[in-house]
Design a protein around this motif. Structure first.
Motif, mmCIF file in Angstrom:
data_model
loop_
_atom_site.group_PDB
_atom_site.id
_atom_site.type_symbol
_atom_site.label_atom_id
_atom_site.label_comp_id
_atom_site.label_asym_id
_atom_site.label_seq_id
_atom_site.Cartn_x
_atom_site.Cartn_y
_atom_site.Cartn_z
ATOM 1 N N PRO A 154 0.840 -1.206 0.000
ATOM 2 C CA PRO A 154 0.000 0.000 0.000
ATOM 3 C C PRO A 154 0.871 1.251 0.000
ATOM 4 O O PRO A 154 1.983 1.247 0.522
ATOM 5 C CB PRO A 154 -0.792 -0.122 1.306
ATOM 6 N N VAL A 155 0.356 2.301 -0.608
ATOM 7 C CA VAL A 155 1.030 3.599 -0.585
ATOM 8 C C VAL A 155 0.315 4.440 0.466
ATOM 9 O O VAL A 155 -0.886 4.683 0.363
ATOM 10 C CB VAL A 155 0.967 4.294 -1.963
ATOM 11 N N THR A 156 1.041 4.862 1.476
ATOM 12 C CA THR A 156 0.488 5.695 2.541
ATOM 13 C C THR A 156 1.156 7.063 2.488
ATOM 14 O O THR A 156 2.141 7.262 1.764
ATOM 15 C CB THR A 156 0.749 5.064 3.920
ATOM 16 N N PHE A 157 0.665 7.984 3.264
ATOM 17 C CA PHE A 157 1.290 9.309 3.317
ATOM 18 C C PHE A 157 2.749 9.185 3.754
ATOM 19 O O PHE A 157 3.617 9.876 3.250
ATOM 20 C CB PHE A 157 0.517 10.224 4.268
ATOM 21 N N GLN A 158 3.023 8.268 4.675
ATOM 22 C CA GLN A 158 4.383 8.086 5.181
ATOM 23 C C GLN A 158 5.322 7.519 4.116
ATOM 24 O O GLN A 158 6.514 7.788 4.136
ATOM 25 C CB GLN A 158 4.378 7.165 6.407
ATOM 26 N N ALA A 194 -0.230 14.385 -10.799
ATOM 27 C CA ALA A 194 -0.584 15.111 -9.578
ATOM 28 C C ALA A 194 -0.916 14.153 -8.435
ATOM 29 O O ALA A 194 -1.156 12.967 -8.648
ATOM 30 C CB ALA A 194 -1.795 16.011 -9.828
ATOM 31 N N ILE A 195 -0.915 14.713 -7.247
ATOM 32 C CA ILE A 195 -1.448 14.027 -6.068
ATOM 33 C C ILE A 195 -2.599 14.892 -5.597
ATOM 34 O O ILE A 195 -2.441 16.096 -5.377
ATOM 35 C CB ILE A 195 -0.395 13.898 -4.956
ATOM 36 N N ILE A 196 -3.770 14.288 -5.467
ATOM 37 C CA ILE A 196 -4.966 15.025 -5.065
ATOM 38 C C ILE A 196 -5.320 14.586 -3.647
ATOM 39 O O ILE A 196 -5.514 13.395 -3.399
ATOM 40 C CB ILE A 196 -6.139 14.740 -6.016
ATOM 41 N N PHE A 236 6.364 10.091 0.201
ATOM 42 C CA PHE A 236 7.445 11.051 0.010
ATOM 43 C C PHE A 236 8.796 10.441 0.379
ATOM 44 O O PHE A 236 8.875 9.459 1.104
ATOM 45 C CB PHE A 236 7.191 12.305 0.851
ATOM 46 N N LYS A 237 9.832 11.047 -0.113
ATOM 47 C CA LYS A 237 11.201 10.596 0.126
ATOM 48 C C LYS A 237 11.497 10.596 1.631
ATOM 49 O O LYS A 237 11.165 11.567 2.324
ATOM 50 C CB LYS A 237 12.151 11.535 -0.612
ATOM 51 N N PRO A 238 12.116 9.528 2.152
ATOM 52 C CA PRO A 238 12.474 9.501 3.581
ATOM 53 C C PRO A 238 13.331 10.709 3.957
ATOM 54 O O PRO A 238 14.214 11.119 3.213
ATOM 55 C CB PRO A 238 13.271 8.199 3.723
ATOM 56 N N GLY A 239 13.038 11.277 5.105
ATOM 57 C CA GLY A 239 13.783 12.436 5.587
ATOM 58 C C GLY A 239 13.253 13.765 5.094
ATOM 59 O O GLY A 239 13.702 14.811 5.539
ATOM 60 N N SER A 240 12.289 13.730 4.163
ATOM 61 C CA SER A 240 11.712 14.986 3.679
ATOM 62 C C SER A 240 10.637 15.470 4.643
ATOM 63 O O SER A 240 10.193 14.732 5.513
ATOM 64 C CB SER A 240 11.133 14.811 2.273
ATOM 65 N N ASP A 241 10.226 16.704 4.484
ATOM 66 C CA ASP A 241 9.196 17.294 5.346
ATOM 67 C C ASP A 241 8.036 17.771 4.474
ATOM 68 O O ASP A 241 7.933 18.959 4.159
ATOM 69 C CB ASP A 241 9.783 18.448 6.152
ATOM 70 N N ALA A 283 5.800 20.822 5.494
ATOM 71 C CA ALA A 283 6.325 22.177 5.292
ATOM 72 C C ALA A 283 5.922 22.718 3.924
ATOM 73 O O ALA A 283 5.804 23.921 3.742
ATOM 74 C CB ALA A 283 7.841 22.180 5.426
ATOM 75 N N MET A 284 5.689 21.838 2.965
ATOM 76 C CA MET A 284 5.267 22.259 1.634
ATOM 77 C C MET A 284 3.734 22.284 1.525
ATOM 78 O O MET A 284 3.169 23.206 0.952
ATOM 79 C CB MET A 284 5.831 21.295 0.586
ATOM 80 N N LEU A 285 3.073 21.277 2.080
ATOM 81 C CA LEU A 285 1.624 21.143 1.903
ATOM 82 C C LEU A 285 0.814 22.121 2.758
ATOM 83 O O LEU A 285 -0.162 22.696 2.284
ATOM 84 C CB LEU A 285 1.184 19.714 2.213
ATOM 85 N N ASN A 286 1.183 22.285 4.018
ATOM 86 C CA ASN A 286 0.377 23.133 4.904
ATOM 87 C C ASN A 286 0.219 24.565 4.412
ATOM 88 O O ASN A 286 -0.887 25.113 4.466
ATOM 89 C CB ASN A 286 0.919 23.103 6.326
ATOM 90 N N PRO A 287 1.253 25.235 3.897
ATOM 91 C CA PRO A 287 1.043 26.598 3.385
ATOM 92 C C PRO A 287 0.064 26.658 2.205
ATOM 93 O O PRO A 287 -0.707 27.607 2.086
ATOM 94 C CB PRO A 287 2.446 27.047 2.960
ATOM 95 N N ILE A 288 0.088 25.640 1.351
ATOM 96 C CA ILE A 288 -0.839 25.610 0.212
ATOM 97 C C ILE A 288 -2.271 25.461 0.701
ATOM 98 O O ILE A 288 -3.170 26.193 0.278
ATOM 99 C CB ILE A 288 -0.469 24.464 -0.754
#
Length: 94
Positions: free
Chosen positions: A27-31, A77-79, A34-39, A42-47
């Protein structure tokens, strides 16, 4: 999948998503998205904050990773899907 809940005073829309990686049958989860160690927060919340504040300038938006658990992956895209009333009060609409 969108799930309608008509059990309360007002109907509410909820979402459930299923993402699966065929290459390794996982399964693909939110965890794992994205690349391990990325945040990614920090990118999604401002959008998301910008979009929410455009609808309700008095809203307070600071989402945790579990808020982004419902998503769909397309070719380009990721929706992300948020349950009705998940970001804004019910009276502001879905």
């Amino acid at each position: 999948m969108d799930i309608g809940d008509d059990t309360g005073v007002h109907p509410v829309t909820l979402y459930k998503t299923f993402n699966y990686r065929l290459a390794d049958h996982a399964p693909v989860t939110f965890q794992t998205l994205f690349k391990p160690g990325s945040d990614p927060l920090a990118m999604l919340n401002p959008i998301v904050r910008q979009q929410v504040l455009a609808r309700d300038p008095s809203a307070s938006v600071d989402l945790a990773a579990d808020s982004y658990e419902k998503f769909a992956i397309t070719d380009d895209a990721i929706i992300f899907f948020f349950n009705q009333d998940g970001l804004l009060p019910h009276e502001l609409g879905p």
